[in-house]
Each structure stands twice: as C-alpha cells, then as structure tokens.
Motif scaffolding. Structure first.
Motif, PDB file in Angstrom:
ATOM      1  N   HIS A   1       0.924  -1.201   0.013  1.00  0.00           N
ATOM      2  CA  HIS A   1       0.045  -0.094   0.176  1.00  0.00           C
ATOM      3  C   HIS A   1       0.924   1.325  -0.139  1.00  0.00           C
ATOM      4  N   THR A   2       2.256   1.180  -0.089  1.00  0.00           N
ATOM      5  CA  THR A   2       3.190   2.214  -0.132  1.00  0.00           C
ATOM      6  C   THR A   2       3.674   2.692  -1.135  1.00  0.00           C
ATOM      7  N   SER A   3       3.841   3.792  -1.590  1.00  0.00           N
ATOM      8  CA  SER A   3       4.781   4.227  -2.660  1.00  0.00           C
ATOM      9  C   SER A   3       5.850   5.122  -2.315  1.00  0.00           C
ATOM     10  N   VAL A   4       7.066   5.126  -2.902  1.00  0.00           N
ATOM     11  CA  VAL A   4       8.215   5.449  -2.693  1.00  0.00           C
ATOM     12  C   VAL A   4       8.293   6.853  -3.568  1.00  0.00           C
ATOM     13  N   VAL A   5       8.689   8.170  -2.940  1.00  0.00           N
ATOM     14  CA  VAL A   5       8.556   9.019  -3.854  1.00  0.00           C
ATOM     15  C   VAL A   5      10.285   9.246  -4.066  1.00  0.00           C
ATOM     16  N   GLN A   6      10.718   9.288  -5.263  1.00  0.00           N
ATOM     17  CA  GLN A   6      12.151   9.390  -5.583  1.00  0.00           C
ATOM     18  C   GLN A   6      12.190  10.938  -6.348  1.00  0.00           C
ATOM     19  N   ALA A   7      13.375  11.520  -5.998  1.00  0.00           N
ATOM     20  CA  ALA A   7      13.617  13.046  -6.726  1.00  0.00           C
ATOM     21  C   ALA A   7      14.913  12.533  -7.281  1.00  0.00           C
ATOM     22  N   ASP A   8      14.890  12.964  -8.516  1.00  0.00           N
ATOM     23  CA  ASP A   8      16.107  12.711  -9.319  1.00  0.00           C
ATOM     24  C   ASP A   8      16.812  11.380  -9.181  1.00  0.00           C
ATOM     25  N   GLY A   9      15.830  10.305  -9.104  1.00  0.00           N
ATOM     26  CA  GLY A   9      16.467   9.019  -8.899  1.00  0.00           C
ATOM     27  C   GLY A   9      16.795   8.468  -7.469  1.00  0.00           C
ATOM     28  N   VAL A  10      16.428   9.494  -6.397  1.00  0.00           N
ATOM     29  CA  VAL A  10      17.020   9.150  -5.128  1.00  0.00           C
ATOM     30  C   VAL A  10      15.585   9.113  -4.127  1.00  0.00           C
ATOM     31  N   LEU A  11      15.689   8.051  -3.270  1.00  0.00           N
ATOM     32  CA  LEU A  11      14.609   7.912  -2.359  1.00  0.00           C
ATOM     33  C   LEU A  11      14.552   9.281  -1.644  1.00  0.00           C
ATOM     34  N   ALA A  12      13.405   9.735  -1.528  1.00  0.00           N
ATOM     35  CA  ALA A  12      13.203  11.197  -1.185  1.00  0.00           C
ATOM     36  C   ALA A  12      11.900  11.418  -0.348  1.00  0.00           C
ATOM     37  N   GLY A  13      11.053  10.414  -0.341  1.00  0.00           N
ATOM     38  CA  GLY A  13       9.976  10.261   0.673  1.00  0.00           C
ATOM     39  C   GLY A  13       9.091   9.136   0.488  1.00  0.00           C
ATOM     40  N   CYS A  14       7.808   9.048   1.170  1.00  0.00           N
ATOM     41  CA  CYS A  14       7.063   7.806   0.848  1.00  0.00           C
ATOM     42  C   CYS A  14       5.541   8.350   1.321  1.00  0.00           C
TER      43      CYS A  14
ATOM     44  N   VAL B   1      -9.757   0.994   3.738  1.00  0.00           N
ATOM     45  CA  VAL B   1     -10.376   0.828   4.987  1.00  0.00           C
ATOM     46  C   VAL B   1     -11.717   0.542   4.733  1.00  0.00           C
ATOM     47  N   GLU B   2     -12.706   0.186   5.617  1.00  0.00           N
ATOM     48  CA  GLU B   2     -13.934  -0.056   5.392  1.00  0.00           C
ATOM     49  C   GLU B   2     -14.803   0.777   4.509  1.00  0.00           C
ATOM     50  N   ASP B   3     -14.582   1.915   4.679  1.00  0.00           N
ATOM     51  CA  ASP B   3     -15.528   3.108   4.229  1.00  0.00           C
ATOM     52  C   ASP B   3     -14.577   4.068   3.250  1.00  0.00           C
ATOM     53  N   GLY B   4     -13.631   3.526   2.720  1.00  0.00           N
ATOM     54  CA  GLY B   4     -12.588   4.631   1.822  1.00  0.00           C
ATOM     55  C   GLY B   4     -11.106   4.171   1.893  1.00  0.00           C
ATOM     56  N   TRP B   5     -10.375   5.102   2.201  1.00  0.00           N
ATOM     57  CA  TRP B   5      -8.978   5.157   2.339  1.00  0.00           C
ATOM     58  C   TRP B   5      -8.405   5.844   3.449  1.00  0.00           C
ATOM     59  N   TRP B   6      -7.222   5.365   3.971  1.00  0.00           N
ATOM     60  CA  TRP B   6      -6.429   5.795   5.303  1.00  0.00           C
ATOM     61  C   TRP B   6      -5.250   6.350   4.581  1.00  0.00           C
ATOM     62  N   LEU B   7      -4.892   7.567   4.525  1.00  0.00           N
ATOM     63  CA  LEU B   7      -3.776   8.264   3.788  1.00  0.00           C
ATOM     64  C   LEU B   7      -2.703   8.250   5.225  1.00  0.00           C
ATOM     65  N   GLU B   8      -1.481   7.420   5.180  1.00  0.00           N
ATOM     66  CA  GLU B   8      -0.542   7.793   6.253  1.00  0.00           C
ATOM     67  C   GLU B   8       0.942   7.515   5.540  1.00  0.00           C
ATOM     68  N   HIS B   9       1.784   7.823   6.657  1.00  0.00           N
ATOM     69  CA  HIS B   9       3.249   7.789   6.315  1.00  0.00           C
ATOM     70  C   HIS B   9       3.571   8.671   4.949  1.00  0.00           C
ATOM     71  N   PHE B  10       3.146   9.938   4.939  1.00  0.00           N
ATOM     72  CA  PHE B  10       3.420  10.618   3.794  1.00  0.00           C
ATOM     73  C   PHE B  10       4.515  11.457   4.452  1.00  0.00           C
ATOM     74  N   TYR B  11       5.835  11.245   3.989  1.00  0.00           N
ATOM     75  CA  TYR B  11       7.093  12.138   4.495  1.00  0.00           C
ATOM     76  C   TYR B  11       7.753  12.457   3.112  1.00  0.00           C
ATOM     77  N   LEU B  12       8.439  13.550   3.242  1.00  0.00           N
ATOM     78  CA  LEU B  12       9.199  14.021   2.226  1.00  0.00           C
ATOM     79  C   LEU B  12      10.327  14.767   2.898  1.00  0.00           C
ATOM     80  N   ALA B  13      11.538  14.311   2.288  1.00  0.00           N
ATOM     81  CA  ALA B  13      12.926  14.911   2.874  1.00  0.00           C
ATOM     82  C   ALA B  13      12.690  16.423   3.218  1.00  0.00           C
ATOM     83  N   PRO B  14      13.401  17.000   4.087  1.00  0.00           N
ATOM     84  CA  PRO B  14      12.986  18.293   4.392  1.00  0.00           C
ATOM     85  C   PRO B  14      13.629  19.162   3.371  1.00  0.00           C
ATOM     86  N   GLU B  15      14.510  19.080   2.906  1.00  0.00           N
ATOM     87  CA  GLU B  15      15.196  19.722   1.654  1.00  0.00           C
ATOM     88  C   GLU B  15      14.451  20.035   0.310  1.00  0.00           C
ATOM     89  N   LEU B  16      13.352  19.053   0.326  1.00  0.00           N
ATOM     90  CA  LEU B  16      12.225  18.953  -0.845  1.00  0.00           C
ATOM     91  C   LEU B  16      11.036  19.589  -0.397  1.00  0.00           C
TER      92      LEU B  16
END
Length: 152
Positions: free
Chosen positions: A57-70, A76-91
């Motif tokens: 259920h997780t996607s990795v954000v890559q910036a210029d080919g480097v892991l930069a977030g997720c 969930v029963e009635d839709g979706w739960w958005l979680e673990h949304f992190y982006l490197a501070p410099e981006l």
C-alpha cells in the motif's frame, strides 16, 4: 548561472527493502513536531513505521532518482486511510508533496471514496491537507483527524 528550483520526481511501488531508509526518513521529518509535543523517542519514531509498514500500500517518492519520501494509501472499510506521508526536509515546499497528494486524490475521487488521515497538532502538513479539501473530524492533544469527501 541558472539554478534549477524543481526536482524531477516519480513514484514507485515500495519493497520490503525500503523499510529502514523510510524509518530513518520518518525520524528526521517528524522530529521537530514530536519534540515540540514532548513525544519524541529515538526508537519509537522508527518502530512505529516498522510495525505498520505495508509495502503493498506504500509508494516511494524518488527525486532525481533518489529515495526522497513515501506515502501509503491503505484501504479501510469506508474508503482510504492516508498515512506515512513523508518528504525529505530539503524537498518540502517545492510542490512535490502537492503533486503526490493531487495524484492520489484523483484516484480516490474516481472511486468515489473518502480519505481519512491524522496529522500531528501544529504540523505544517495540516495546511497542505486543508488546501486539498480535508476538514477536521476530531482532535486530541496530539493528533488532528481529518477527512476529505470525494471530489472536495
């Protein structure tokens, strides 16, 4: 001399081997807010992601080919739960988080499904979510629980 202000970014499916890099990113991204709330624990901040990590259920954000977030979008029963949304501070503040969130919400809107999430009290991320139609459902001293109806 010209300076590039945007990053080339992409999403890719997460794999089990991404876990430790993502746990470390979580610790960096969340540290200031957790310290402000008196809840930072060097081990727990990483372990919470380890305990909940679902690469399917997780996607990795890559910036210029480097892991930069997720970001994770978990059914969930009635839709979706958005979680673990992190982006490197410099981006942060460069439009990548907005673009990622816009894409995810287009998908949930097409399904006619609401999206829920929680964000730490006082986190700057709350503004991003509010700009995308999320509203407060409830809150406690640590978390703000938000919901976005389809098409909001």
């Amino acid at each position: 001399m010209s300076v590039r202000t945007t990053q080339l970014w992409s999403l890719r499916p997460a794999v089990p081997g991404d876990l430790e890099a993502l746990a470390e990113l979580r610790a960096v991204v969340m540290r200031a807010d957790l310290e402000r709330l008196g809840r930072y624990d060097e081990h727990r901040v990483r372990q919470r992601l380890r305990d909940a990590y679902a690469p399917e259920h997780t996607s990795v954000v890559q910036a210029d080919g480097v892991l930069a977030g997720c970001v994770a979008l978990r059914p969930v029963e009635d839709g979706w739960w958005l979680e673990h949304f992190y982006l490197a501070p410099e981006l942060q503040g460069r439009g990548i988080g907005t673009a990622v969130l816009t894409g995810l919400l287009a998908r949930t809107d097409a399904e006619g499904a609401p999206v829920r999430l929680d964000v730490l009290q006082g986190s700057a991320a709350r503004g991003l979510y509010e700009r995308h139609g999320f509203t407060v459902e409830r809150e406690d001293p640590v978390d703000v629980y938000m919901v976005r109806p389809p098409g909001a």
